[in-house]
Design a protein around this motif. Structure first.
Motif, mmCIF file in Angstrom:
data_model
loop_
_atom_site.group_PDB
_atom_site.id
_atom_site.type_symbol
_atom_site.label_atom_id
_atom_site.label_comp_id
_atom_site.label_asym_id
_atom_site.label_seq_id
_atom_site.Cartn_x
_atom_site.Cartn_y
_atom_site.Cartn_z
ATOM 1 N N LEU A 34 32.729 39.274 35.456
ATOM 2 C CA LEU A 34 33.442 38.053 34.853
ATOM 3 C C LEU A 34 34.748 38.497 34.711
ATOM 4 C CD1 LEU A 34 34.118 39.642 31.856
ATOM 5 C CD2 LEU A 34 31.791 39.195 31.496
ATOM 6 N N ASP A 35 35.670 37.490 34.619
ATOM 7 C CA ASP A 35 37.128 37.627 34.455
ATOM 8 C C ASP A 35 37.297 37.842 32.916
ATOM 9 O OD1 ASP A 35 36.415 35.002 34.612
ATOM 10 O OD2 ASP A 35 38.273 34.434 35.268
ATOM 11 N N ALA A 36 38.383 38.458 32.970
ATOM 12 C CA ALA A 36 38.942 38.533 31.479
ATOM 13 C C ALA A 36 40.473 39.185 31.656
ATOM 14 C CB ALA A 36 38.047 39.578 30.540
ATOM 15 N N VAL A 37 41.059 39.152 30.513
ATOM 16 C CA VAL A 37 42.429 39.827 30.520
ATOM 17 C C VAL A 37 42.327 41.330 29.994
ATOM 18 C CG1 VAL A 37 43.823 37.460 29.931
ATOM 19 C CG2 VAL A 37 42.772 38.998 27.837
ATOM 20 N N SER A 38 41.281 41.799 29.478
ATOM 21 C CA SER A 38 41.029 43.269 28.930
ATOM 22 C C SER A 38 39.715 43.550 29.029
ATOM 23 C CB SER A 38 41.806 43.274 27.628
ATOM 24 O OG SER A 38 41.156 42.624 26.693
ATOM 25 N N TYR A 39 39.546 44.941 28.915
ATOM 26 C CA TYR A 39 38.191 45.441 28.769
ATOM 27 C C TYR A 39 37.424 44.872 27.453
ATOM 28 C CZ TYR A 39 39.037 48.826 32.471
ATOM 29 O OH TYR A 39 39.192 49.443 33.644
ATOM 30 N N THR A 40 38.419 44.769 26.288
ATOM 31 C CA THR A 40 38.038 44.357 25.072
ATOM 32 C C THR A 40 37.221 42.847 25.250
ATOM 33 O OG1 THR A 40 39.300 45.774 24.016
ATOM 34 C CG2 THR A 40 38.308 44.229 22.709
ATOM 35 N N GLU A 41 38.001 42.126 25.787
ATOM 36 C CA GLU A 41 37.515 40.845 25.956
ATOM 37 C C GLU A 41 36.323 40.716 26.972
ATOM 38 O OE1 GLU A 41 38.655 36.243 27.589
ATOM 39 O OE2 GLU A 41 40.014 38.145 28.224
ATOM 40 N N ALA A 42 36.293 41.458 28.040
ATOM 41 C CA ALA A 42 35.071 41.689 28.924
ATOM 42 C C ALA A 42 33.798 42.215 28.307
ATOM 43 C CB ALA A 42 35.606 42.747 30.127
ATOM 44 N N GLU A 43 33.952 43.109 27.436
ATOM 45 C CA GLU A 43 33.164 43.533 26.503
ATOM 46 C C GLU A 43 32.443 42.196 25.560
ATOM 47 O OE1 GLU A 43 31.516 47.007 23.722
ATOM 48 O OE2 GLU A 43 33.648 46.777 23.904
ATOM 49 N N SER A 44 33.329 41.694 25.143
ATOM 50 C CA SER A 44 32.965 40.416 24.151
ATOM 51 C C SER A 44 32.211 39.215 25.015
ATOM 52 C CB SER A 44 34.206 40.020 23.551
ATOM 53 O OG SER A 44 33.763 38.992 22.685
ATOM 54 N N ARG A 45 32.760 39.107 26.006
ATOM 55 C CA ARG A 45 32.200 38.041 26.843
ATOM 56 C C ARG A 45 30.790 38.282 27.477
ATOM 57 N NH1 ARG A 45 35.309 35.808 31.245
ATOM 58 N NH2 ARG A 45 33.481 34.164 31.013
ATOM 59 N N ILE A 46 30.744 39.819 27.964
ATOM 60 C CA ILE A 46 29.299 40.162 28.375
ATOM 61 C C ILE A 46 28.379 40.101 27.452
ATOM 62 C CG2 ILE A 46 29.617 42.491 28.421
ATOM 63 C CD1 ILE A 46 27.905 40.465 31.280
ATOM 64 N N THR A 47 28.672 40.395 26.272
ATOM 65 C CA THR A 47 27.747 40.536 25.260
ATOM 66 C C THR A 47 27.525 39.062 24.705
ATOM 67 O OG1 THR A 47 29.010 42.611 24.166
ATOM 68 C CG2 THR A 47 27.466 41.064 22.681
ATOM 69 N N GLU A 48 28.212 38.088 24.754
ATOM 70 C CA GLU A 48 27.957 36.565 24.630
ATOM 71 C C GLU A 48 27.161 36.074 25.551
ATOM 72 O OE1 GLU A 48 28.463 34.908 21.786
ATOM 73 O OE2 GLU A 48 29.071 36.720 20.958
ATOM 74 N N GLU A 49 27.377 36.546 26.895
ATOM 75 C CA GLU A 49 26.675 36.103 27.923
ATOM 76 C C GLU A 49 25.079 36.513 28.005
ATOM 77 O OE1 GLU A 49 27.335 33.629 30.231
ATOM 78 O OE2 GLU A 49 29.288 33.328 29.781
ATOM 79 N N MET A 50 24.988 37.640 27.654
ATOM 80 C CA MET A 50 23.724 38.362 27.564
ATOM 81 C C MET A 50 22.888 37.993 26.357
ATOM 82 S SD MET A 50 23.314 40.159 30.326
ATOM 83 C CE MET A 50 21.747 41.074 29.957
ATOM 84 N N LYS A 51 23.577 37.545 25.397
ATOM 85 C CA LYS A 51 22.791 37.140 24.369
ATOM 86 C C LYS A 51 22.118 35.776 24.698
ATOM 87 C CE LYS A 51 25.328 38.934 20.439
ATOM 88 N NZ LYS A 51 26.431 38.700 19.262
ATOM 89 N N THR A 52 22.740 35.000 25.215
ATOM 90 C CA THR A 52 22.094 33.653 25.852
ATOM 91 C C THR A 52 21.061 33.861 26.903
ATOM 92 O OG1 THR A 52 23.979 33.182 27.430
ATOM 93 C CG2 THR A 52 24.152 32.466 25.305
ATOM 94 N N PHE A 53 21.263 34.980 27.427
ATOM 95 C CA PHE A 53 20.191 35.495 28.899
ATOM 96 C C PHE A 53 18.946 35.987 28.077
ATOM 97 C CE2 PHE A 53 19.092 38.035 32.342
ATOM 98 C CZ PHE A 53 18.946 37.353 33.214
ATOM 99 N N THR A 54 18.818 36.830 27.244
ATOM 100 C CA THR A 54 17.840 37.583 26.689
ATOM 101 C C THR A 54 17.838 37.640 25.223
ATOM 102 O OG1 THR A 54 16.656 39.625 26.950
ATOM 103 C CG2 THR A 54 18.901 39.747 26.892
ATOM 104 N N ASN A 55 16.467 37.789 24.626
ATOM 105 C CA ASN A 55 16.411 37.962 23.066
ATOM 106 C C ASN A 55 16.221 39.408 22.942
ATOM 107 O OD1 ASN A 55 16.578 35.352 22.691
ATOM 108 N ND2 ASN A 55 14.306 34.882 23.021
ATOM 109 N N GLU A 56 16.230 40.349 23.824
ATOM 110 C CA GLU A 56 15.732 41.566 23.791
ATOM 111 C C GLU A 56 17.208 42.517 23.450
ATOM 112 O OE1 GLU A 56 12.827 43.138 24.126
ATOM 113 O OE2 GLU A 56 11.914 41.214 24.294
ATOM 114 N N ASP A 57 17.034 43.686 23.100
ATOM 115 C CA ASP A 57 18.186 44.385 22.853
ATOM 116 C C ASP A 57 18.713 44.941 24.243
ATOM 117 O OD1 ASP A 57 18.041 44.472 20.032
ATOM 118 O OD2 ASP A 57 16.939 46.304 19.823
#
Length: 179
Positions: A30-53
């Motif tokens: 994914l593209d982002a402006v910082s590691y923090t944004e990358a972590e936030s974005r991948i967390t959001e994407e994974m929440k839509t992708f899986t219900n598992e932890d």
């Protein structure tokens, strides 16, 4: 402004076609402006992708200059492209390597798609290597502005912000005059 791509490795329990669940680690881009944004974005994407932890195992800057998705393709390939330039002073050829991520179904198609992606390049280049990437999916940043611009029929690829604002203003004026 150039895009910074981040490779994110995520560990989670995945249900396979057979119905069994296995813990797997998958790589996403994914593209982002910082590691923090990358972590936030991948967390959001994974929440839509899986219900598992899930657990983010690693985030690192990827060295891709460009990412080129192609329809009807399901795998991602890393293409090494050597740009060739002639050094005026010494008269020798200089090679600068860049890496493209292209979507394709196999190596042959990845080569063809890389050639297509490089079609507008004015200089000489070679493609010394193409390897399959472990990346499963790419999540480009999307603000919603693109959708708004498309609604007004504005081409966004080679348009300045002032041109876009002017075109939208003209479209809105024409719509209000029609009403």
């Amino acid at each position: 402004m150039s895009v910074i791509w981040y490779e994110c490795k995520v560990k989670y329990r995945k249900t396979h076609e057979t119905g069994e669940q296995k813990v797997t680690t998958d790589t996403y881009l994914l593209d982002a402006v910082s590691y923090t944004e990358a972590e936030s974005r991948i967390t959001e994407e994974m929440k839509t992708f899986t219900n598992e932890d899930f657990r983010i195992m690693n985030i690192k800057v990827a060295n891709f200059s460009e990412v080129h998705p192609f329809e009807n393709s399901d795998r991602w390939f890393k293409s090494k492209v050597s740009l060739i330039a002639l050094d005026e002073e010494s008269g020798k050829e200089r090679k600068t390597n860049i890496y493209l991520l292209v979507q394709a179904n196999d190596i042959k198609e990845a080569f063809e798609n890389t050639t297509t992606a490089m079609a507008d390049t004015m200089g000489d280049y070679t493609i010394p290597a193409i390897t399959e990437s472990p990346i499963l999916d790419v999540f480009p940043y999307f603000t919603g502005e693109e959708e708004q611009l498309e609604k007004f029929g504005v081409e966004t690829s080679n348009t300045s912000e002032d041109d876009v604002a002017e075109e939208i203003s003209e479209e809105v004026s024409e719509e209000s005059e029609a009403v």
